[in-house]
Design a protein around this motif. Structure first.
Motif, PDB file in Angstrom:
ATOM      1  N   THR A 126       2.410   6.819   9.227  1.00 53.54           N
ATOM      2  CA  THR A 126       3.396   7.122   8.183  1.00 53.54           C
ATOM      3  C   THR A 126       3.250   6.746   6.950  1.00 53.54           C
ATOM      4  N   LEU A 127       3.473   7.689   5.913  1.00 51.61           N
ATOM      5  CA  LEU A 127       3.194   7.710   4.527  1.00 51.61           C
ATOM      6  C   LEU A 127       4.753   7.754   3.922  1.00 51.61           C
ATOM      7  N   ASP A 128       5.161   6.654   3.090  1.00 46.01           N
ATOM      8  CA  ASP A 128       6.100   6.845   2.450  1.00 46.01           C
ATOM      9  C   ASP A 128       6.088   5.872   1.147  1.00 46.01           C
ATOM     10  N   GLU A 129       6.028   6.655  -0.018  1.00 47.34           N
ATOM     11  CA  GLU A 129       5.515   6.005  -1.385  1.00 47.34           C
ATOM     12  C   GLU A 129       6.684   5.122  -1.663  1.00 47.34           C
ATOM     13  N   GLY A 130       6.223   3.903  -2.074  1.00 45.41           N
ATOM     14  CA  GLY A 130       6.741   2.859  -2.587  1.00 45.41           C
ATOM     15  C   GLY A 130       7.830   2.177  -1.497  1.00 45.41           C
ATOM     16  N   ALA A 162     -10.723  10.698  18.059  1.00 39.73           N
ATOM     17  CA  ALA A 162      -9.943  11.681  18.204  1.00 39.73           C
ATOM     18  C   ALA A 162      -9.990  13.031  17.801  1.00 39.73           C
ATOM     19  N   GLY A 163      -9.485  14.095  17.935  1.00 43.76           N
ATOM     20  CA  GLY A 163      -9.618  15.233  17.677  1.00 43.76           C
ATOM     21  C   GLY A 163      -8.787  15.562  16.286  1.00 43.76           C
ATOM     22  N   GLU A 164      -7.644  16.079  16.335  1.00 45.33           N
ATOM     23  CA  GLU A 164      -6.874  16.483  15.297  1.00 45.33           C
ATOM     24  C   GLU A 164      -5.443  15.572  15.130  1.00 45.33           C
ATOM     25  N   LEU A 165      -5.103  15.593  13.922  1.00 47.55           N
ATOM     26  CA  LEU A 165      -3.815  14.783  13.666  1.00 47.55           C
ATOM     27  C   LEU A 165      -2.947  15.773  13.252  1.00 47.55           C
ATOM     28  N   ALA A 166      -1.715  15.881  13.972  1.00 50.82           N
ATOM     29  CA  ALA A 166      -0.629  16.555  13.265  1.00 50.82           C
ATOM     30  C   ALA A 166       0.100  15.995  12.280  1.00 50.82           C
ATOM     31  N   VAL A 167       0.708  16.862  11.388  1.00 48.31           N
ATOM     32  CA  VAL A 167       1.410  16.280  10.319  1.00 48.31           C
ATOM     33  C   VAL A 167       3.003  16.759  10.484  1.00 48.31           C
ATOM     34  N   VAL A 194       1.531   2.834  -0.170  1.00 45.96           N
ATOM     35  CA  VAL A 194       1.881   3.964   0.488  1.00 45.96           C
ATOM     36  C   VAL A 194       2.372   4.243   1.861  1.00 45.96           C
ATOM     37  N   PHE A 195       1.902   3.227   2.420  1.00 49.84           N
ATOM     38  CA  PHE A 195       2.188   2.905   4.111  1.00 49.84           C
ATOM     39  C   PHE A 195       3.415   2.742   4.483  1.00 49.84           C
ATOM     40  N   ILE A 249       6.008  11.462   5.292  1.00 51.27           N
ATOM     41  CA  ILE A 249       5.312  12.333   6.253  1.00 51.27           C
ATOM     42  C   ILE A 249       4.675  11.392   7.300  1.00 51.27           C
ATOM     43  N   THR A 250       4.212  11.882   8.560  1.00 51.44           N
ATOM     44  CA  THR A 250       3.766  11.319   9.619  1.00 51.44           C
ATOM     45  C   THR A 250       2.350  12.220   9.935  1.00 51.44           C
TER      46      THR A 250
END
Length: 283
Positions: A74-78, A15-20, A91-92, A55-56
């Protein structure tokens, strides 16, 4: 002499870009309560500050054959704590790949953070109010078929009848566990009406042992109808396990009245009949 061979077939899409995306928030939480074994002078109380840390990353692209491929992390610490291993946090919070087209339907592979087809329609009519205020009753997800959060497939068929959505999910066996399957039907072909039905199995090992590996079947039925500003909803859930103390049945209903685009009033109840705990209800 016996020769053993194995092959691996994989498909990669670049793929090209990933948006945050994400959001900022500071929260203050206050919880207090008294159990039946406590006096009014002996109350549990918890106060704390917290902030969002999720953050996603997401992106999608269209292939030459017209199919759309999407990717999400999706990143969500702990967020996920694995008490059975040396890993105390992950982290996931979820990651998935989506492949879809008008003719194919939508295929989603969940690496983590997935859901079964039954659980996707498994909310109570009142909106899982016990989950919001007291995880003791439904915290073990006994009102929903579980076992499909990681490395599972969820498929939504293309539209066959106006207003009818059909989906299915599958998670392969792990070790001695059997495969988990589920399906769901949702009909919205009549204005104001929504009817859903879901059924799934969460199978444990071949011996059918208890605990987290118990074999279980769950069905969810829900209907809601909106007429003008008034909406009435009712749901019925049944969870049957080979461990009798894990059985749960739940009924729920809710009445809502829309005052304006920015305000509505609702009243709902949930009643849970559990073989493991005393019957409970909330309004």
């Amino acid at each position: 002499m016996t020769a053993l061979a194995a092959s691996l077939v994989s498909t990669s899409v670049f793929a090209g870009e990933l948006a945050v995306s994400g959001s900022a928030g500071i929260n203050w939480e206050n919880y207090s309560g008294t159990t039946s074994a406590q006096s009014n002078e002996s109350k549990d109380s918890t106060k704390s500050f917290s902030m969002g840390n999720q953050i996603t990353f997401s992106g999608s692209g269209e292939l030459d054959n017209g199919m759309t491929v999407g990717l999400s992390f999706t990143l969500d610490e702990g967020d996920n704590v694995d008490a059975s291993s040396a890993v105390t946090s992950s982290v996931f919070d979820g990651h998935k790949v989506t492949v879809s087209s008008d003719a194919l339907g939508t295929f989603v592979f969940h690496g983590e953070g997935g859901d079964s087809a039954q659980n996707a329609v498994g909310d109570t009519a009142a909106g899982n109010i016990w989950d919001n205020f007291d995880g003791r009753t439904t915290g073990a997800a006994k009102l929903s078929e579980s076992g499909m959060s990681t490395n599972s497939m969820h498929y939504t068929l293309p539209s066959m009848v106006d207003g009818l959505t059909v989906s299915a999910s599958y998670s392969p066996n792990k070790g001695q566990d059997e495969s988990d399957t589920a399906y769901a039907l949702v009909y919205t072909g009549v204005e104001g009406l929504s009817v859903s039905y879901g059924s799934g199995t969460s199978d444990g090992d071949a011996a059918g042992s208890g605990g987290s590996t118990a074999n279980a079947d769950t069905t969810s039925m829900k209907v809601s109808y909106a007429y003008g500003p008034v909406t009435i909803a009712y749901s019925d859930h049944e969870h049957d396990s080979n461990t009798n103390t894990s059985d749960q049945d739940a009924t729920s209903w809710k009445v809502s009245y829309t005052i304006s685009d920015a305000m509505s009033v609702s009243y709902g109840t949930e009643e849970i009949d559990s073989k493991g705990t005393a019957d409970t209800s909330d309004a």
